[in-house]
Design a protein around this motif. Structure first.
Motif, PDB file in Angstrom:
ATOM      1  N   GLU A 184      76.137 -12.628  95.089  1.00 25.91           N
ATOM      2  CA  GLU A 184      75.480 -11.688  94.182  1.00 25.91           C
ATOM      3  C   GLU A 184      76.531 -10.950  93.352  1.00 25.91           C
ATOM      4  N   ILE A 185      76.473 -11.159  92.041  1.00 25.80           N
ATOM      5  CA  ILE A 185      77.386 -10.485  91.120  1.00 25.80           C
ATOM      6  C   ILE A 185      76.578 -10.011  89.928  1.00 25.80           C
ATOM      7  N   ASP A 186      76.799  -8.788  89.502  1.00 24.89           N
ATOM      8  CA  ASP A 186      76.119  -8.272  88.320  1.00 24.89           C
ATOM      9  C   ASP A 186      76.828  -8.675  87.034  1.00 24.89           C
ATOM     10  N   THR A 187      78.159  -8.653  87.058  1.00 24.44           N
ATOM     11  CA  THR A 187      78.949  -8.991  85.877  1.00 24.44           C
ATOM     12  C   THR A 187      80.217  -9.703  86.304  1.00 24.44           C
ATOM     13  N   VAL A 188      80.604 -10.735  85.557  1.00 24.62           N
ATOM     14  CA  VAL A 188      81.939 -11.316  85.659  1.00 24.62           C
ATOM     15  C   VAL A 188      82.696 -10.941  84.398  1.00 24.62           C
ATOM     16  N   VAL A 189      83.853 -10.341  84.565  1.00 25.03           N
ATOM     17  CA  VAL A 189      84.724 -10.022  83.443  1.00 25.03           C
ATOM     18  C   VAL A 189      85.888 -11.007  83.458  1.00 25.03           C
ATOM     19  N   THR A 190      86.115 -11.681  82.339  1.00 27.15           N
ATOM     20  CA  THR A 190      87.280 -12.556  82.193  1.00 27.15           C
ATOM     21  C   THR A 190      88.303 -11.810  81.345  1.00 27.15           C
ATOM     22  N   THR A 191      89.476 -11.562  81.919  1.00 25.64           N
ATOM     23  CA  THR A 191      90.446 -10.696  81.244  1.00 25.64           C
ATOM     24  C   THR A 191      91.037 -11.320  79.993  1.00 25.64           C
ATOM     25  N   ALA A 201      76.172  -2.583  93.623  1.00 18.94           N
ATOM     26  CA  ALA A 201      76.413  -3.444  92.460  1.00 18.94           C
ATOM     27  C   ALA A 201      77.836  -3.982  92.501  1.00 18.94           C
ATOM     28  N   GLN A 202      78.031  -5.200  91.997  1.00 16.87           N
ATOM     29  CA  GLN A 202      79.341  -5.841  92.088  1.00 16.87           C
ATOM     30  C   GLN A 202      79.769  -6.422  90.744  1.00 16.87           C
ATOM     31  N   VAL A 203      81.055  -6.257  90.439  1.00 17.92           N
ATOM     32  CA  VAL A 203      81.686  -6.863  89.275  1.00 17.92           C
ATOM     33  C   VAL A 203      82.872  -7.683  89.760  1.00 17.92           C
ATOM     34  N   GLN A 246      75.862 -11.180  84.083  1.00 16.12           N
ATOM     35  CA  GLN A 246      76.345 -10.939  82.733  1.00 16.12           C
ATOM     36  C   GLN A 246      77.800 -11.385  82.679  1.00 16.12           C
ATOM     37  N   VAL A 247      78.218 -11.932  81.543  1.00 15.35           N
ATOM     38  CA  VAL A 247      79.595 -12.423  81.388  1.00 15.35           C
ATOM     39  C   VAL A 247      80.242 -11.639  80.255  1.00 15.35           C
ATOM     40  N   ALA A 248      81.329 -10.947  80.566  1.00 19.90           N
ATOM     41  CA  ALA A 248      82.003 -10.098  79.591  1.00 19.90           C
ATOM     42  C   ALA A 248      83.429 -10.578  79.359  1.00 19.90           C
ATOM     43  N   ALA A 249      83.884 -10.418  78.127  1.00 20.67           N
ATOM     44  CA  ALA A 249      85.266 -10.758  77.774  1.00 20.67           C
ATOM     45  C   ALA A 249      85.605 -10.068  76.469  1.00 20.67           C
ATOM     46  N   GLY A 250      86.893  -9.960  76.199  1.00 21.55           N
ATOM     47  CA  GLY A 250      87.332  -9.409  74.928  1.00 21.55           C
ATOM     48  C   GLY A 250      86.817 -10.257  73.779  1.00 21.55           C
ATOM     49  N   ASP A 267      80.952 -22.489  87.984  1.00 21.42           N
ATOM     50  CA  ASP A 267      80.324 -22.620  89.303  1.00 21.42           C
ATOM     51  C   ASP A 267      79.776 -21.285  89.799  1.00 21.42           C
ATOM     52  N   VAL A 268      80.527 -20.219  89.595  1.00 24.70           N
ATOM     53  CA  VAL A 268      80.070 -18.901  90.020  1.00 24.70           C
ATOM     54  C   VAL A 268      78.851 -18.484  89.216  1.00 24.70           C
ATOM     55  N   PHE A 269      78.871 -18.769  87.920  1.00 25.98           N
ATOM     56  CA  PHE A 269      77.736 -18.409  87.070  1.00 25.98           C
ATOM     57  C   PHE A 269      76.477 -19.171  87.475  1.00 25.98           C
ATOM     58  N   ALA A 270      76.619 -20.445  87.827  1.00 32.45           N
ATOM     59  CA  ALA A 270      75.459 -21.252  88.184  1.00 32.45           C
ATOM     60  C   ALA A 270      74.712 -20.684  89.382  1.00 32.45           C
ATOM     61  N   VAL A 271      75.450 -20.048  90.296  1.00 32.77           N
ATOM     62  CA  VAL A 271      74.831 -19.495  91.504  1.00 32.77           C
ATOM     63  C   VAL A 271      74.333 -18.068  91.287  1.00 32.77           C
ATOM     64  N   THR A 272      75.116 -17.246  90.595  1.00 32.72           N
ATOM     65  CA  THR A 272      74.846 -15.806  90.562  1.00 32.72           C
ATOM     66  C   THR A 272      74.186 -15.321  89.273  1.00 32.72           C
ATOM     67  N   ARG A 273      74.304 -16.084  88.174  1.00 30.88           N
ATOM     68  CA  ARG A 273      73.704 -15.732  86.886  1.00 30.88           C
ATOM     69  C   ARG A 273      74.023 -14.299  86.453  1.00 30.88           C
TER      70      ARG A 273
END
Length: 224
Positions: free
Chosen positions: A68-75, A48-50, A95-99, A87-93
């Protein structure tokens, strides 16, 4: 590679790779002007990748991740930390996490919905590995750090733009924001984590809390 990892990377250059007990950490610098750091954390057991901060250069990030990404965290919400998110979301879909306090601003800027709004004490999972969320306001209202407590070594902390070697993040002349940031960095990070904690900032080189701790009083006195 863990023995030779220094955290020194250059935009356009290769990623620096560090092997930890449960994680493989890849640090990639993007954009020669801003020199943002992007971090790919891969669970060694599950794969799994974040991705922490899809800051720029989506082709390089997609190559690093293998698409392949499971989650992108924006700090945090600042523009230079999420320019490649759409662009990354369009390819990998992923979960997107942020504060939580920064989530709406990130969605407005990128068109990508933040699907998980996190705060103090929340956990972002990388397969079998837990990343603990530490909310640190001041640089932005919703800035977050991510903590990995390595069971076979020292803690590892991804700090976004809240903490760098040599000082806390910019507060743009706002004395109240600086007071908030330095107080929270001192209490939530230096006050709870040991000197051997290695931290990875949003720009530039890494450091340890032990190397920076003696300078906290100096940072507070100078006001930045």
């Amino acid at each position: 590679m863990g023995l030779t990892y220094t955290g020194d990377v250059t935009p356009g250059g290769p990623a620096a790779v560090r092997e930890l007990a449960g994680l493989t950490v890849s640090k990639l610098a993007v954009d020669p002007q801003m020199a943002n750091n992007c971090y790919l954390l891969r669970c060694r057991e599950t794969g799994a990748q974040v991705l922490i901060d899809a800051a720029d250069d989506s082709p390089a990030l997609l190559e690093l991740t293998g698409g392949e990404i499971d989650t992108v965290v924006t700090t945090h919400q600042h523009w230079d930390h999420h320019r490649a998110l759409a662009d990354v979301f369009a390819v990998t879909r992923p979960q997107v996490a942020a504060g939580a306090p920064d989530a709406d601003a990130i969605t407005e800027a990128t068109g990508v919905q933040v699907t998980r709004r996190v705060g103090d004490g929340d956990v972002v999972k990388v397969g079998k590995v837990d990343l603990e969320v530490i909310a640190v306001a001041g640089h932005t209202p919703g800035s977050i750090c991510l903590l990995y407590r390595d069971p076979e070594g020292h803690p590892h902390l991804w700090t976004g733009d809240s903490l760098f070697p040599g000082g806390v993040g910019a507060t743009f002349g706002d004395a109240d924001a600086f007071a908030t940031l330095i107080d929270q960095v001192e209490s939530k990070i230096f006050g709870t984590l040991p000197d051997e904690t290695w931290f990875y900032p949003g720009h530039g080189g890494d450091s340890t809390l032990g190397a920076e701790r003696p300078h906290l009083t100096e940072w507070r006195a100078r006001g930045w």
